[in-house]
Design a protein around this motif. Structure first.
Motif, PDB file in Angstrom:
ATOM      1  N   ILE A  39       0.814  -1.206   0.000  1.00 51.71           N
ATOM      2  CA  ILE A  39       0.000   0.000   0.000  1.00 51.71           C
ATOM      3  C   ILE A  39       0.851   1.261   0.000  1.00 51.71           C
ATOM      4  CG2 ILE A  39      -1.946  -1.128   1.122  1.00 51.71           C
ATOM      5  CD1 ILE A  39      -1.153   0.089   3.725  1.00 51.71           C
ATOM      6  N   GLY A  40       2.161   1.112   0.237  1.00 53.50           N
ATOM      7  CA  GLY A  40       3.109   2.201   0.061  1.00 53.50           C
ATOM      8  C   GLY A  40       2.706   3.493   0.724  1.00 53.50           C
ATOM      9  N   MET A  41       2.502   4.526  -0.092  1.00 54.61           N
ATOM     10  CA  MET A  41       2.275   5.865   0.425  1.00 54.61           C
ATOM     11  C   MET A  41       0.974   6.000   1.199  1.00 54.61           C
ATOM     12  SD  MET A  41       3.708   8.559  -2.381  1.00 54.61           S
ATOM     13  CE  MET A  41       2.416   8.193  -3.551  1.00 54.61           C
ATOM     14  N   GLN A  42       0.119   5.012   1.175  1.00 50.39           N
ATOM     15  CA  GLN A  42      -1.147   5.131   1.889  1.00 50.39           C
ATOM     16  C   GLN A  42      -0.962   5.112   3.397  1.00 50.39           C
ATOM     17  OE1 GLN A  42      -4.607   3.012   0.597  1.00 50.39           O
ATOM     18  NE2 GLN A  42      -3.830   2.775  -1.468  1.00 50.39           N
ATOM     19  N   THR A  43       0.244   4.913   3.885  1.00 50.14           N
ATOM     20  CA  THR A  43       0.491   4.960   5.323  1.00 50.14           C
ATOM     21  C   THR A  43       0.962   6.336   5.772  1.00 50.14           C
ATOM     22  OG1 THR A  43       2.782   4.210   5.083  1.00 50.14           O
ATOM     23  CG2 THR A  43       1.090   2.510   5.365  1.00 50.14           C
ATOM     24  N   THR A  44       1.109   7.264   4.844  1.00 54.84           N
ATOM     25  CA  THR A  44       1.583   8.606   5.182  1.00 54.84           C
ATOM     26  C   THR A  44       0.682   9.663   4.553  1.00 54.84           C
ATOM     27  OG1 THR A  44       3.039   8.792   3.256  1.00 54.84           O
ATOM     28  CG2 THR A  44       3.966   7.757   5.241  1.00 54.84           C
ATOM     29  N   TYR A  45       0.855  10.889   5.003  1.00 59.00           N
ATOM     30  CA  TYR A  45       0.035  11.991   4.496  1.00 59.00           C
ATOM     31  C   TYR A  45       0.248  12.226   3.006  1.00 59.00           C
ATOM     32  CZ  TYR A  45      -1.963  13.611   8.908  1.00 59.00           C
ATOM     33  OH  TYR A  45      -2.707  13.708  10.063  1.00 59.00           O
ATOM     34  N   MET A  46       1.415  11.849   2.502  1.00 56.46           N
ATOM     35  CA  MET A  46       1.710  12.037   1.085  1.00 56.46           C
ATOM     36  C   MET A  46       0.698  11.305   0.201  1.00 56.46           C
ATOM     37  SD  MET A  46       5.231  11.067  -0.948  1.00 56.46           S
ATOM     38  CE  MET A  46       6.210  11.851   0.321  1.00 56.46           C
ATOM     39  N   GLY A  47       0.147  10.214   0.715  1.00 55.92           N
ATOM     40  CA  GLY A  47      -0.796   9.431  -0.069  1.00 55.92           C
ATOM     41  C   GLY A  47      -2.201  10.002  -0.105  1.00 55.92           C
ATOM     42  N   PHE A  48      -2.453  11.057   0.672  1.00 52.89           N
ATOM     43  CA  PHE A  48      -3.805  11.601   0.772  1.00 52.89           C
ATOM     44  C   PHE A  48      -3.925  13.066   0.376  1.00 52.89           C
ATOM     45  CE2 PHE A  48      -3.464   8.061   3.675  1.00 52.89           C
ATOM     46  CZ  PHE A  48      -4.654   7.374   3.503  1.00 52.89           C
ATOM     47  N   LEU A  49      -2.831  13.817   0.501  1.00 52.72           N
ATOM     48  CA  LEU A  49      -2.869  15.252   0.230  1.00 52.72           C
ATOM     49  C   LEU A  49      -1.966  15.594  -0.949  1.00 52.72           C
ATOM     50  CD1 LEU A  49      -2.588  16.582   3.902  1.00 52.72           C
ATOM     51  CD2 LEU A  49      -4.671  16.092   2.600  1.00 52.72           C
ATOM     52  N   ASP A  50      -2.332  16.629  -1.676  1.00 53.90           N
ATOM     53  CA  ASP A  50      -1.559  17.058  -2.839  1.00 53.90           C
ATOM     54  C   ASP A  50      -0.560  18.129  -2.400  1.00 53.90           C
ATOM     55  OD1 ASP A  50      -0.525  17.892  -5.223  1.00 53.90           O
ATOM     56  OD2 ASP A  50      -2.460  18.133  -6.230  1.00 53.90           O
ATOM     57  N   TYR A  51       0.678  17.703  -2.199  1.00 52.01           N
ATOM     58  CA  TYR A  51       1.700  18.612  -1.678  1.00 52.01           C
ATOM     59  C   TYR A  51       2.214  19.598  -2.721  1.00 52.01           C
ATOM     60  CZ  TYR A  51       1.921  16.715   2.992  1.00 52.01           C
ATOM     61  OH  TYR A  51       1.606  16.381   4.294  1.00 52.01           O
ATOM     62  N   ARG A  52       1.653  19.573  -3.897  1.00 55.59           N
ATOM     63  CA  ARG A  52       1.982  20.605  -4.883  1.00 55.59           C
ATOM     64  C   ARG A  52       1.185  21.878  -4.609  1.00 55.59           C
ATOM     65  NH1 ARG A  52       0.463  17.125 -10.043  1.00 55.59           N
ATOM     66  NH2 ARG A  52      -1.319  16.856  -8.636  1.00 55.59           N
ATOM     67  N   LYS A  53       0.110  21.749  -3.836  1.00 50.37           N
ATOM     68  CA  LYS A  53      -0.765  22.889  -3.571  1.00 50.37           C
ATOM     69  C   LYS A  53      -0.259  23.685  -2.365  1.00 50.37           C
ATOM     70  CE  LYS A  53      -3.487  21.783  -6.918  1.00 50.37           C
ATOM     71  NZ  LYS A  53      -4.862  21.326  -6.745  1.00 50.37           N
ATOM     72  N   GLN A  54      -0.282  25.003  -2.492  1.00 53.13           N
ATOM     73  CA  GLN A  54       0.239  25.873  -1.440  1.00 53.13           C
ATOM     74  C   GLN A  54      -0.547  25.720  -0.148  1.00 53.13           C
ATOM     75  OE1 GLN A  54       3.099  27.659  -1.865  1.00 53.13           O
ATOM     76  NE2 GLN A  54       2.961  27.935   0.356  1.00 53.13           N
ATOM     77  N   GLU A  55      -1.856  25.492  -0.263  1.00 51.98           N
ATOM     78  CA  GLU A  55      -2.685  25.339   0.941  1.00 51.98           C
ATOM     79  C   GLU A  55      -2.205  24.172   1.795  1.00 51.98           C
ATOM     80  OE1 GLU A  55      -3.731  25.619  -2.108  1.00 51.98           O
ATOM     81  OE2 GLU A  55      -5.316  27.140  -2.256  1.00 51.98           O
ATOM     82  N   ILE A  56      -1.731  23.125   1.144  1.00 48.04           N
ATOM     83  CA  ILE A  56      -1.227  21.957   1.869  1.00 48.04           C
ATOM     84  C   ILE A  56       0.160  22.246   2.435  1.00 48.04           C
ATOM     85  CG2 ILE A  56      -0.548  19.539   1.654  1.00 48.04           C
ATOM     86  CD1 ILE A  56      -3.586  20.075   1.586  1.00 48.04           C
ATOM     87  N   LYS A  57       1.003  22.892   1.662  1.00 45.05           N
ATOM     88  CA  LYS A  57       2.341  23.240   2.154  1.00 45.05           C
ATOM     89  C   LYS A  57       2.252  24.119   3.396  1.00 45.05           C
ATOM     90  CE  LYS A  57       4.553  23.113  -2.424  1.00 45.05           C
ATOM     91  NZ  LYS A  57       5.234  23.925  -3.466  1.00 45.05           N
ATOM     92  N   ASP A  58       1.284  25.038   3.395  1.00 46.99           N
ATOM     93  CA  ASP A  58       1.151  25.981   4.507  1.00 46.99           C
ATOM     94  C   ASP A  58       0.732  25.307   5.811  1.00 46.99           C
ATOM     95  OD1 ASP A  58       1.869  28.035   2.834  1.00 46.99           O
ATOM     96  OD2 ASP A  58      -0.181  28.749   2.483  1.00 46.99           O
ATOM     97  N   LEU A  59       0.227  24.082   5.741  1.00 47.81           N
ATOM     98  CA  LEU A  59      -0.174  23.369   6.955  1.00 47.81           C
ATOM     99  C   LEU A  59       1.025  22.984   7.814  1.00 47.81           C
ATOM    100  CD1 LEU A  59      -2.893  20.950   5.494  1.00 47.81           C
ATOM    101  CD2 LEU A  59      -3.288  22.820   7.105  1.00 47.81           C
ATOM    102  N   GLY A  60       2.187  22.846   7.172  1.00 42.27           N
ATOM    103  CA  GLY A  60       3.385  22.459   7.912  1.00 42.27           C
ATOM    104  C   GLY A  60       3.400  21.001   8.327  1.00 42.27           C
ATOM    105  N   ILE A  61       2.596  20.183   7.669  1.00 42.25           N
ATOM    106  CA  ILE A  61       2.560  18.748   7.963  1.00 42.25           C
ATOM    107  C   ILE A  61       3.558  18.042   7.055  1.00 42.25           C
ATOM    108  CG2 ILE A  61       1.147  16.659   7.954  1.00 42.25           C
ATOM    109  CD1 ILE A  61      -1.308  18.418   8.380  1.00 42.25           C
ATOM    110  N   HIS A  62       4.481  17.299   7.645  1.00 46.32           N
ATOM    111  CA  HIS A  62       5.481  16.602   6.835  1.00 46.32           C
ATOM    112  C   HIS A  62       4.794  15.516   6.015  1.00 46.32           C
ATOM    113  CE1 HIS A  62       9.073  14.439   5.616  1.00 46.32           C
ATOM    114  NE2 HIS A  62       9.805  15.439   6.093  1.00 46.32           N
ATOM    115  N   PRO A  63       5.111  15.405   4.733  1.00 46.90           N
ATOM    116  CA  PRO A  63       4.445  14.405   3.887  1.00 46.90           C
ATOM    117  C   PRO A  63       4.671  12.967   4.331  1.00 46.90           C
ATOM    118  CG  PRO A  63       6.286  15.444   2.731  1.00 46.90           C
ATOM    119  CD  PRO A  63       6.039  16.255   3.961  1.00 46.90           C
TER     120      PRO A  63
END
Length: 207
Positions: free
Chosen positions: A111-135
């Motif tokens: 399941i790979g990335m499905q165990t981390t936030y990277m698998g659920f959020l689009d880290y290309r978007k500024q709104e996600i980057k601004d959250l400060g959550i590590h992928p």
């Protein structure tokens, strides 16, 4: 009708209504995974608004199998899950995806990335980057959780979840093409580092 034909026919239960109109302007139609957009997938966001006369509830996805304890699945009765102590200020308790039982190592790999936030959020978007959550932060599974409805109301969790649903409706900061559809990401954002951890055996996936 299903219940009265099973051993559960003697339990006390109540069928609650959920108004799907509350989702207007918050969920985009998506033909690729329509099953993930069913209104009942979002009931968990609105628990305090349901006709529930309890301060604490257990939420279970409709595909969860509840089974008696046996062998290595020896945690106790579901009442023990209900009585899970929540840390002060926490409105819910979840099991983390990075804490899968060792017998599921192959599942962890597949399941790979499905165990981390990277698998659920689009880290290309500024709104996600601004959250400060590590992928690579561990995600959690909202298919089974314990909720303190008093704390949920106090923190206005439903409003917070709706905020991110509306943000995705406008900016598409996550999508149902990703790991968890559109119901999981808002919970991952709102509850990041703000939940009590359940023993992973309370929610064993991929059995």
């Amino acid at each position: 009708r299903y219940i009265i034909k099973t051993k559960l026919k003697k339990i006390q239960y109540k069928i609650l209504e959920f108004n799907p109109m509350v989702l207007q302007g918050k969920v985009k139609p998506d033909s690729s995974r329509p099953d993930l957009l069913h209104p009942l997938n979002f009931v968990r966001f609105y628990l305090p608004q349901l006709d529930i006369n309890h301060n604490r509830v257990i939420y279970l996805d409709d595909d969860v199998i509840v089974q008696a304890t046996s062998g290595w699945l020896n945690l106790g009765d579901i009442e023990d899950l209900f009585n899970t102590p929540l840390k002060p200020g926490h409105a819910a308790a979840f099991s983390t995806d990075c804490d899968l039982p060792s017998t599921h190592e192959m599942v962890r790999i597949s399941i790979g990335m499905q165990t981390t936030y990277m698998g659920f959020l689009d880290y290309r978007k500024q709104e996600i980057k601004d959250l400060g959550i590590h992928p690579r932060d561990c995600s959690f599974n909202p298919g089974v959780f314990v909720a303190d409805l008093v704390e949920w109301k106090k923190q206005k969790i439903t409003k917070q979840l709706e905020k991110w649903m509306e943000e995705n409706f406008r900016e598409n900061i996550y999508s149902s093409a990703m790991a968890g559809g559109v119901a999981t990401p808002p919970m991952l954002i709102v509850f990041h580092n703000k939940y009590t951890t359940l023993d992973s055996l309370w929610n064993v996936r991929h059995l």
